[in-house]
Design an enzyme around this catalytic site. Structure first.
Site, PDB file in Angstrom:
ATOM      1  N   PRO A 243      53.113  60.374  10.370  1.00  0.00           N
ATOM      2  CA  PRO A 243      53.694  61.046   9.199  1.00  0.00           C
ATOM      3  C   PRO A 243      54.717  60.173   8.487  1.00  0.00           C
ATOM      4  O   PRO A 243      55.524  59.498   9.126  1.00  0.00           O
ATOM      5  CB  PRO A 243      54.361  62.283   9.819  1.00  0.00           C
ATOM      6  CG  PRO A 243      54.689  61.864  11.214  1.00  0.00           C
ATOM      7  CD  PRO A 243      53.595  60.927  11.640  1.00  0.00           C
TER       8      PRO A 243
ATOM      9  N   GLY B 186      55.450  52.809  17.199  1.00  0.00           N
ATOM     10  CA  GLY B 186      56.474  51.813  16.932  1.00  0.00           C
ATOM     11  C   GLY B 186      55.930  50.398  16.938  1.00  0.00           C
ATOM     12  O   GLY B 186      55.230  49.983  17.873  1.00  0.00           O
ATOM     13  N   ASP B 187      56.229  49.656  15.857  1.00  0.00           N
ATOM     14  CA  ASP B 187      55.884  48.230  15.748  1.00  0.00           C
ATOM     15  C   ASP B 187      54.388  47.953  15.830  1.00  0.00           C
ATOM     16  O   ASP B 187      53.969  46.933  16.401  1.00  0.00           O
ATOM     17  CB  ASP B 187      56.616  47.418  16.826  1.00  0.00           C
ATOM     18  CG  ASP B 187      58.110  47.283  16.548  1.00  0.00           C
ATOM     19  OD1 ASP B 187      58.549  47.776  15.482  1.00  0.00           O
ATOM     20  OD2 ASP B 187      58.828  46.718  17.397  1.00  0.00           O
TER      21      ASP B 187
ATOM     22  N   CYS C 279      62.767  62.407  13.597  1.00  0.00           N
ATOM     23  CA  CYS C 279      63.269  61.880  12.327  1.00  0.00           C
ATOM     24  C   CYS C 279      64.778  61.653  12.400  1.00  0.00           C
ATOM     25  O   CYS C 279      65.539  62.585  12.653  1.00  0.00           O
ATOM     26  CB  CYS C 279      62.939  62.839  11.183  1.00  0.00           C
ATOM     27  SG  CYS C 279      63.539  62.278   9.571  1.00  0.00           S
TER      28      CYS C 279
ATOM     29  N   LYS D 158      56.543  65.036  18.516  1.00  0.00           N
ATOM     30  CA  LYS D 158      56.798  63.610  18.277  1.00  0.00           C
ATOM     31  C   LYS D 158      58.269  63.363  18.567  1.00  0.00           C
ATOM     32  O   LYS D 158      59.140  63.940  17.899  1.00  0.00           O
ATOM     33  CB  LYS D 158      56.462  63.228  16.839  1.00  0.00           C
ATOM     34  CG  LYS D 158      56.547  61.726  16.562  1.00  0.00           C
ATOM     35  CD  LYS D 158      56.031  61.389  15.163  1.00  0.00           C
ATOM     36  CE  LYS D 158      55.961  59.872  14.956  1.00  0.00           C
ATOM     37  NZ  LYS D 158      57.282  59.238  14.966  1.00  0.00           N
TER      38      LYS D 158
END
Length: 349
Positions: free
Chosen positions: A39, A223-224, A122, A163
């Protein structure tokens, strides 16, 4: 239900095979990670999701939707959520901090999506102050209550995910994971940074790996992820069931299809989707700016960002590139940037 979310009357019922947990199981049987486009606030709207489905994406998320606003405000429902019959598998991510708003929102939206995601990661300060996003990482009891409430009401009819981010102390994250597992969560996405870790710092794959080792439900690593090689590296190190890309896929929607940079065909397709479905000019410009990053020289990129409206942006593309439309031979198939001869000195190839 069609009166709750406008313009949804022609949608076909959701299918069991599109439910995210079933896609994860299918990928497990195929001995490969599930590939997920995560998202992005404002940027995961329907035209971009439609583009991603051309390039090996298994599951796509909506932007985060604030559950309370969605429930209370018809205009929010119109502006925040659109879909179509090709928009599968789709998880809608919700920003919510209480059971009541969550259940009301899920009641409204679940017939039009394949899964529900709870945003517990977030780090935006405004969201944290409202007690949503990363603020929930300090309230595992509430997250568990929300997951349990959805499962108690709908059971396996609804696939629900959380998440999350990691804590400084991995044992806190492990406790969080165990509690939401007990509440009935179907799978968990783990972003390997804390809420205070800068995105410029490497993701902590060791922590994601430790969570996978103790988890009873599928774990998705986030991530990454910027290349298809990153997918293999992340999955091999963590042994996770899937890999999620966010920033990487914003710049290169064809990442999971193995393209090192955004292929020109994706830009042509995005022009078609965004103008056919409707998307705000600033969002179109931002998407194109991200996709063109590294494909053209800085001077030309600045010109793109200085366009002030949709017409001037389209004219700028036509003046500088061979931009095909649907019906043109080779539409959506190009890889390299087709710079017009009079602008060839500005190509960054």
């Amino acid at each position: 239900m069609s009166n709750i979310i406008p313009n949804m009357r022609d949608l076909k019922p959701r299918r069991e095979e599109d439910k995210p947990i079933n896609i994860i199981k299918k990928c497990q049987m195929e001995n490969r990670p599930v590939l997920i486009a995560g998202p992005m606030v404002r940027y995961s709207k329907l035209p971009f999701r439609q583009l991603l489905r051309n390039y090996n994406v298994d599951i796509v998320y909506s932007p985060m939707i604030l559950a309370r606003e969605f429930v209370r405000n018809k205009q929010a429902r119109i502006s925040d959520f659109t879909t179509n019959n090709d928009d599968r598998s789709l998880i809608v991510q919700l920003g919510v901090n209480n059971v009541t708003d969550l259940l009301r929102c899920v009641e409204m939206i679940h017939p039009y999506v394949d899964g529900i995601g709870l945003n517990c990661g977030c780090p935006i300060k405004e969201q944290v102050r409202e007690g949503i996003g990363a603020a929930l990482m300090n309230n595992k009891e509430l997250v568990s209550q929300m997951v349990f409430a959805v499962k108690e009401k709908w059971g396996d009819k609804i696939c629900i995910e959380t998440k999350i981010r990691v804590h400084d102390d991995i044992n806190e994250t492990i406790e969080f994971v165990k509690m939401v597992e007990d509440a009935g969560v179907d799978f968990i996405t783990v972003h390997g940074r804390t809420k205070n870790t800068r995105s410029s710092q490497p993701v902590n794959l060791d922590k994601i790996k430790k969570i996978k080792e103790i988890a009873r439900v599928p774990i998705i690593a986030n991530g990454d992820c910027f290349t298809i090689d990153d997918v293999s590296k992340i999955q091999n190190f963590t042994n996770c069931d899937g890999v999620m890309a966010v920033r990487g896929i914003l710049n290169n929607p064809a990442l999971f299809a193995g393209y090192e940079k955004c292929p020109w065909g994706a830009i042509e397709k995005f022009w078609d989707y965004s103008t056919s479905y409707g998307l705000q000019f600033k969002l179109i410009q931002h998407h194109l700016s991200c996709m063109m990053e590294g494909l053209i020289k800085r001077k030309l990129h600045i010109e793109l960002n200085e366009c002030s409206d949709l017409i001037s942006l389209l004219e700028w593309f036509d003046n500088n590139f061979e931009l095909k439309r649907p019906g043109d031979k080779g539409f959506g198939l190009g890889v390299s940037v087709p710079i017009r001869e009079n602008r060839s000195n500005l190509a960054n190839l």
